[in-house]
Design an enzyme around this catalytic site. Sequence first.
Site, PDB file in Angstrom:
ATOM      1  N   GLY A  36       0.822  -1.205   0.000  1.00 39.71           N
ATOM      2  CA  GLY A  36       0.000   0.000   0.000  1.00 39.71           C
ATOM      3  C   GLY A  36       0.859   1.260   0.000  1.00 39.71           C
ATOM      4  N   GLY A 173      17.303  18.745 -12.917  1.00 40.55           N
ATOM      5  CA  GLY A 173      16.999  17.643 -13.823  1.00 40.55           C
ATOM      6  C   GLY A 173      16.011  18.056 -14.893  1.00 40.55           C
ATOM      7  N   GLY A 174      16.340  17.703 -16.137  1.00 43.55           N
ATOM      8  CA  GLY A 174      15.503  18.094 -17.273  1.00 43.55           C
ATOM      9  C   GLY A 174      14.984  16.894 -18.038  1.00 43.55           C
ATOM     10  N   GLY A 264      15.285  11.474 -11.216  1.00 44.96           N
ATOM     11  CA  GLY A 264      15.026  10.067 -11.504  1.00 44.96           C
ATOM     12  C   GLY A 264      14.666   9.216 -10.310  1.00 44.96           C
ATOM     13  N   ARG A 265      14.410   7.969 -10.631  1.00 47.91           N
ATOM     14  CA  ARG A 265      13.963   7.004  -9.649  1.00 47.91           C
ATOM     15  C   ARG A 265      14.850   5.761  -9.726  1.00 47.91           C
ATOM     16  NH1 ARG A 265       8.714   8.304  -7.968  1.00 47.91           N
ATOM     17  NH2 ARG A 265       8.401   6.159  -7.284  1.00 47.91           N
ATOM     18  N   ASP A 305       8.911  -1.003 -13.564  1.00 50.57           N
ATOM     19  CA  ASP A 305      10.021  -0.139 -13.130  1.00 50.57           C
ATOM     20  C   ASP A 305      11.097  -0.891 -12.345  1.00 50.57           C
ATOM     21  OD1 ASP A 305       8.516   1.864 -14.250  1.00 50.57           O
ATOM     22  OD2 ASP A 305       8.414   3.113 -12.451  1.00 50.57           O
ATOM     23  N   HIS A 439      -8.911  17.340 -44.185  1.00 43.27           N
ATOM     24  CA  HIS A 439      -8.401  18.706 -44.285  1.00 43.27           C
ATOM     25  C   HIS A 439      -9.446  19.675 -43.758  1.00 43.27           C
ATOM     26  CE1 HIS A 439      -6.339  22.188 -45.920  1.00 43.27           C
ATOM     27  NE2 HIS A 439      -7.510  22.599 -46.380  1.00 43.27           N
TER      28      HIS A 439
HETATM   29  C1  LIG Z   1       5.662  12.245 -11.885  1.00 43.49           C
HETATM   30  C2  LIG Z   1       5.586  11.028 -12.776  1.00 43.49           C
HETATM   31  C3  LIG Z   1       4.905  11.102 -13.984  1.00 43.49           C
HETATM   32  C4  LIG Z   1       4.810   9.985 -14.818  1.00 43.49           C
HETATM   33  N1  LIG Z   1       4.155  10.102 -16.005  1.00 43.49           N
HETATM   34  C5  LIG Z   1       4.080   9.032 -16.832  1.00 43.49           C
HETATM   35  C6  LIG Z   1       3.381   9.118 -18.076  1.00 43.49           C
HETATM   36  O1  LIG Z   1       2.831  10.179 -18.420  1.00 43.49           O
HETATM   37  N2  LIG Z   1       3.325   8.026 -18.878  1.00 43.49           N
HETATM   38  C7  LIG Z   1       3.936   6.846 -18.517  1.00 43.49           C
HETATM   39  O2  LIG Z   1       3.878   5.864 -19.280  1.00 43.49           O
HETATM   40  N3  LIG Z   1       4.605   6.727 -17.346  1.00 43.49           N
HETATM   41  C8  LIG Z   1       4.684   7.788 -16.493  1.00 43.49           C
HETATM   42  N4  LIG Z   1       5.344   7.660 -15.300  1.00 43.49           N
HETATM   43  C9  LIG Z   1       5.979   6.368 -14.973  1.00 43.49           C
HETATM   44  C10 LIG Z   1       4.943   5.341 -14.514  1.00 43.49           C
HETATM   45  O3  LIG Z   1       4.162   5.888 -13.474  1.00 43.49           O
HETATM   46  C11 LIG Z   1       5.653   4.065 -14.057  1.00 43.49           C
HETATM   47  O4  LIG Z   1       6.507   3.605 -15.090  1.00 43.49           O
HETATM   48  C12 LIG Z   1       4.644   2.942 -13.731  1.00 43.49           C
HETATM   49  O5  LIG Z   1       3.623   3.417 -12.907  1.00 43.49           O
HETATM   50  C13 LIG Z   1       5.382   1.763 -13.087  1.00 43.49           C
HETATM   51  O6  LIG Z   1       4.459   0.723 -12.816  1.00 43.49           O
HETATM   52  P1  LIG Z   1       4.948  -0.546 -11.989  1.00 43.49           P
HETATM   53  O7  LIG Z   1       3.838  -1.527 -12.053  1.00 43.49           O
HETATM   54  O8  LIG Z   1       6.290  -0.972 -12.433  1.00 43.49           O
HETATM   55  O9  LIG Z   1       5.147  -0.033 -10.466  1.00 43.49           O
HETATM   56  P2  LIG Z   1       4.191   0.734  -9.462  1.00 43.49           P
HETATM   57  O10 LIG Z   1       2.976   1.265 -10.101  1.00 43.49           O
HETATM   58  O11 LIG Z   1       5.083   1.679  -8.732  1.00 43.49           O
HETATM   59  O12 LIG Z   1       3.697  -0.415  -8.471  1.00 43.49           O
HETATM   60  C14 LIG Z   1       4.535  -0.985  -7.522  1.00 43.49           C
HETATM   61  C15 LIG Z   1       3.677  -1.518  -6.384  1.00 43.49           C
HETATM   62  O13 LIG Z   1       4.478  -2.368  -5.575  1.00 43.49           O
HETATM   63  C16 LIG Z   1       4.193  -2.136  -4.223  1.00 43.49           C
HETATM   64  N5  LIG Z   1       5.401  -2.557  -3.474  1.00 43.49           N
HETATM   65  C17 LIG Z   1       6.659  -2.053  -3.561  1.00 43.49           C
HETATM   66  N6  LIG Z   1       7.500  -2.753  -2.787  1.00 43.49           N
HETATM   67  C18 LIG Z   1       6.770  -3.716  -2.197  1.00 43.49           C
HETATM   68  C19 LIG Z   1       7.073  -4.753  -1.283  1.00 43.49           C
HETATM   69  N7  LIG Z   1       8.309  -5.005  -0.846  1.00 43.49           N
HETATM   70  N8  LIG Z   1       6.058  -5.539  -0.856  1.00 43.49           N
HETATM   71  C20 LIG Z   1       4.794  -5.350  -1.287  1.00 43.49           C
HETATM   72  N9  LIG Z   1       4.447  -4.392  -2.160  1.00 43.49           N
HETATM   73  C21 LIG Z   1       5.429  -3.591  -2.610  1.00 43.49           C
HETATM   74  C22 LIG Z   1       3.872  -0.664  -4.135  1.00 43.49           C
HETATM   75  O14 LIG Z   1       3.052  -0.372  -3.003  1.00 43.49           O
HETATM   76  C23 LIG Z   1       3.147  -0.426  -5.465  1.00 43.49           C
HETATM   77  O15 LIG Z   1       1.749  -0.538  -5.333  1.00 43.49           O
HETATM   78  C24 LIG Z   1       5.425   8.756 -14.425  1.00 43.49           C
HETATM   79  C25 LIG Z   1       6.102   8.680 -13.210  1.00 43.49           C
HETATM   80  C26 LIG Z   1       6.178   9.783 -12.381  1.00 43.49           C
HETATM   81  C27 LIG Z   1       6.905   9.672 -11.078  1.00 43.49           C
END
Ligand SMILES: Cc1cc2nc3c(=O)[nH]c(=O)nc-3n(C[C@H](O)[C@H](O)[C@H](O)COP(=O)(O)OP(=O)(O)OC[C@H]3O[C@@H](n4cnc5c(N)ncnc54)[C@H](O)[C@@H]3O)c2cc1C
Length: 467
Positions: A36, A173-174, A264-265, A305, A439
Amino acid sequence: MNHQFDLIVVGAGSGGYAAARVGRELGASVALVDQGPLGGLCILRGCMPSKTLIATGDAAYEVRHADELGVHAGEPTIDFAAVMARKREIIGGFTDYRVAGIETFPLFRGEASFESPHKLRVGDDVLEGKAFVVATGSTIAPAVFPGLAEVGYIESDEALELAAPPKSLVVLGGGYVGSELGQFYARIGVPTTIVIRSNQLLTDEDTDIGEGLTEYFRAEGIAVETHARVTRVSRGEDGLKVVHYTQDGVEKTVAAHEIFYALGRVPAVAGLNLEAADVTYHAMTGIAIDDTLRTSQQHIFAVGDVTGRFALVHIAIQQGELAARNAVHGTQERADYSLSKTHTVFSDPQVAIAGETEKELHRAGTPYLVASYPFNDHGKAISVGKTKGFVKMMAAPSDGRILGAAILGPNGSDLIHEMIVALHYRATVFDFVTIPHLHPTLAEIWTYPAEELVEKIVAERPLAIAR
Ligand SMILES: Cc1cc2nc3c(=O)[nH]c(=O)nc-3n(C[C@H](O)[C@H](O)[C@H](O)COP(=O)(O)OP(=O)(O)OC[C@H]3O[C@@H](n4cnc5c(N)ncnc54)[C@H](O)[C@@H]3O)c2cc1C
C-alpha cells in the site's frame, strides 16, 4: 498461516495488476501482495496526477495568449487550492476503481519478503507459489548533491501535493518529470529555473527535439541552465535555497524558495530479500531479466520499473501480461520493444517518438533518409495558433519503409498514434502517401515529410522504386 497459489504477484501497480489479471484469465490461482497505498504509481503519484495539473498550467498559458485570437482575458488568477482539490477528486475516482479491481483477488497487504525461491512472507502469512511476478516499481533516487538533504527539497511526490506553490523554484533535472512539472509551476506563475548537465532538456532525445523544447521553454520565460554541473547546495542569508554549479568552467549560483529534485527514480528492491530467492539484482539497475521476463530463477519473473530499463506504463502492462502468459503456460514468449518503446512527454509543445530515433539509427549504422515539416507552415496549425515545433519521419532509402517518426508540437501525444499504426503495419512512405487525410487537420502534417521522402527515394533510385 500458509497459503498456496499457482502465481503470486508482488506489487499491484500497472505491471503487477496486468500480470494478475492475465494469470487469472488463463485459469491460474493468483494472489496479489501490496504494501500500500493501493493504486500504483501511475494513478497515485505519476502519470495521472501530473497530467491533471499540467492541464491547469496549459489553460493558464492559453488564457495569457488568447489575445492573439482576439480574446482579451488578462493575467489569469490561479486558485491553487481548487487545482489540488480537482486533482485529488479525479485521482480518488481512478484509485477507487483500481482498488476495486485489486480486491477481486486474494490480497495480502504488507511488505513482501522472500524466505526461499518458492516462499514469500507477508507479515504473519507465508505464501507458497509455483511462479512469482515481482512488480514492486521504483522509489525516488537518493539525493546526491552535498548540502541538498540538509537544506531540504521536494521530489515529484511532493511537487504533486503542495499546499501552496513555492514563490520561486529551481528544478534539478531536465528529464520528462522535471520538464513537465517545471513547466506547470512556471505556467501558474512560479519563477522557475531548470538546471541540467546536458545541452538540452530530454537529453536522450534527438538534438532537434531536445534543443527545440529547450528554446521554447526559454521563450516562455523558463530559465534553462545547460551544461551546468551542480557542486553543492547551501542556505543563503536571506533564507533562500542556493544551488551552486559550474557552467563552462565558471562558478555560478541560482537561488529559490524551493528546490525540486527531479533526477530520476531507482528500482524498489530493498526489503524483498531477493538473496533468499537467489534472484540476481543491482540496487541501481534493478532485477536482471531475460527477454522472456524471467529472472535468474526460471519461475520468478520481474516486470515494470523494478527491472530498471523503461519507466512507461504501457511497457509495464505489456511485460505484466507477457510474464503471466509465460509463467502460467511455461512458455518462452519474448518481449519485443521495437514499437512499444514509443513514448511521449506532456510538455508544451509535446514530444512524441515512435520507432527509431535518429540517434539510434546513427548508433546502429542504419542508412536512412529524413524529412521534416514545421507547424508554422501548416495551414491548420496557423489557423488555430498552434505553430510551435515540427514533425519528422525517417525511412529506409532502399524501399521507403518507415523507420521512425518524431514530433515536437501541439497534440503530439495523440498525433503520434498514426505513426505507431504505420510502423506496426511496416508501412512504407509510398503506402503512407496513399492514406487519405482530412483537411484541415493537424494530422495531415505527416503527409508532407512522407511526400518529401517519396521524392527523395525516387530521385535516388528511380528504377528500383518504380511501382
Ligand atoms: C511524476 C511522474 C509522472 C509519470 N508520467 C508518466 C506518463 O505520463 N506516462 C507513462 O507511461 N509513465 C509515467 N510515469 C511512470 C509510470 O508511473 C511508471 O513507469 C509505472 O507506474 C510503473 O508501474 P509498476 O507496475 O512498475 O510499479 P508501481 O505502479 O510503482 O507499483 C509498484 C507496487 O508495488 C508495491 N510494493 C513495492 N515494494 C513492495 C514490497 N516489498 N512488498 C509489497 N508491495 C510492494 C507498491 O506499493 C506499489 O503498489 C510517471 C512517473 C512519475 C513519477
